[in-house]
Design an enzyme around this catalytic site. Sequence first.
Site, PDB file in Angstrom:
ATOM      1  N   TYR A  53      -4.143  -9.262  15.622  1.00 32.69           N
ATOM      2  CA  TYR A  53      -4.440  -8.431  14.629  1.00 32.69           C
ATOM      3  C   TYR A  53      -5.700  -7.530  14.157  1.00 32.69           C
ATOM      4  CZ  TYR A  53      -4.283  -6.047  10.847  1.00 32.69           C
ATOM      5  OH  TYR A  53      -4.332  -5.077   8.969  1.00 32.69           O
ATOM      6  N   ILE A  99      -8.998 -22.111  -0.922  1.00 30.86           N
ATOM      7  CA  ILE A  99      -9.953 -21.761  -0.590  1.00 30.86           C
ATOM      8  C   ILE A  99     -10.459 -22.225   0.574  1.00 30.86           C
ATOM      9  CG2 ILE A  99     -12.379 -22.084  -0.356  1.00 30.86           C
ATOM     10  CD1 ILE A  99     -13.214 -21.557  -3.662  1.00 30.86           C
ATOM     11  N   LEU A 155      -5.810 -11.919  -0.941  1.00 33.61           N
ATOM     12  CA  LEU A 155      -6.576 -13.099  -1.156  1.00 33.61           C
ATOM     13  C   LEU A 155      -6.687 -13.062  -3.097  1.00 33.61           C
ATOM     14  CD1 LEU A 155      -8.744 -15.199  -1.523  1.00 33.61           C
ATOM     15  CD2 LEU A 155     -10.636 -13.796  -1.999  1.00 33.61           C
ATOM     16  N   ARG A 173     -16.185 -10.920   1.142  1.00 31.96           N
ATOM     17  CA  ARG A 173     -15.312  -9.723   1.560  1.00 31.96           C
ATOM     18  C   ARG A 173     -15.965  -8.981   0.754  1.00 31.96           C
ATOM     19  NH1 ARG A 173     -14.770 -12.592   6.428  1.00 31.96           N
ATOM     20  NH2 ARG A 173     -13.206 -13.114   6.603  1.00 31.96           N
ATOM     21  N   ILE A 194       0.580  -1.253   0.254  1.00 31.54           N
ATOM     22  CA  ILE A 194       0.353  -0.005   0.216  1.00 31.54           C
ATOM     23  C   ILE A 194       0.818   1.583   0.077  1.00 31.54           C
ATOM     24  CG2 ILE A 194      -1.277   1.014   1.417  1.00 31.54           C
ATOM     25  CD1 ILE A 194      -2.374  -1.086   2.475  1.00 31.54           C
ATOM     26  N   ILE A 249       9.309   1.472  13.939  1.00 31.43           N
ATOM     27  CA  ILE A 249       9.082   1.980  14.469  1.00 31.43           C
ATOM     28  C   ILE A 249       9.140   1.571  16.165  1.00 31.43           C
ATOM     29  CG2 ILE A 249       7.448   2.667  13.086  1.00 31.43           C
ATOM     30  CD1 ILE A 249       5.445   0.344  14.162  1.00 31.43           C
ATOM     31  N   ALA A 274       3.174  -2.018   9.852  1.00 30.86           N
ATOM     32  CA  ALA A 274       2.136  -3.203  10.935  1.00 30.86           C
ATOM     33  C   ALA A 274       2.453  -4.511  10.530  1.00 30.86           C
ATOM     34  CB  ALA A 274       0.826  -2.381  11.055  1.00 30.86           C
TER      35      ALA A 274
END
Length: 319
Positions: free
Chosen positions: A140, A201, A185, A215, A12, A51, A74
Amino acid sequence: MKILITGGAGYIGSVIVEHFVKKHTIVILDDLSTNKKRIVNKNATLINGSILNERLLNKIFARYQFNLVIHLAAKTVVSESMKKPNKYYQHNVIGTKNILKYMKKYGCEKIIFSSSAAVYGNSKQNFIQEKTPKKPCNPYGKTKLLAEKLIEQAGINYVILRFFNVSGASNSLKFGMMKKTPTLLIPAINRLISENKKPIIYGNQYDTKDGTCVRDYVHIEDIVSACILSVSLLKKNDSGIYNLGSGKGYSVLEITKLACKINNVKFEYSLKNNRPGDPSTLIASIEKARKELHWKPKYSISQMIKSDYLFLKQIKCDH
């Protein structure tokens, strides 16, 4: 603006950096534990570090005097969090606490934080709103929620973005998912198909229409647009928490069928046991983001699968 992007060398982060570096001075802090160095944007400054390293954080904040932090760093794998909860507490909670400590010390009063739909847990609501009760069912999700609370209590302006399933590659196809064995996924399916292996799956006994998890998915370019709009909100000294998804739910079986079609291969899959900690259904209500951020997703589920597929083909050619 001078912006610190923690985790900026990741999936990301790399796409966010690609856009933000055009107008801002970008410093990336990333421990490169799960990322390949080659995806780091050459126009940004990369600092290889954690961090959790307070001495390093103090040095960085003192030197650059940031106007904004985009906090993406993270640990994010649900199944690993079930086995190593303390690791997730350290990185996701203590790491966030450290970031906030040095933001306060050096007068940086604005943060964009990447949270997760995992904070909601196994919600019974068809469309999850930001005010939906938070009952995370894995470490999480619990650590993301604790980090959110630290940010809300820090006395700064914040935008907390609760990502649902992020997918796709940047429009330039320069940045995308680099992991060989991703846990997300869509890239996981595409990579298995590209290796002539059956998609996997995990479980078909969930309380959903076809027994597989349902989702909500959001294109990574839509994540970038939300971050850009979040900066505008922060400039007004406003704060907010927003879901980022498509507002639509797709089962794992549906995604697998569509990926096989886009990749032009026969539809087949391997079935394995349910993974502990996986909620059956997570679909976002995105009305608040529409109204307050003036954000709406532009990309379809097919575009998410196809852009990841094209990025995968490109990096294989590069190799």
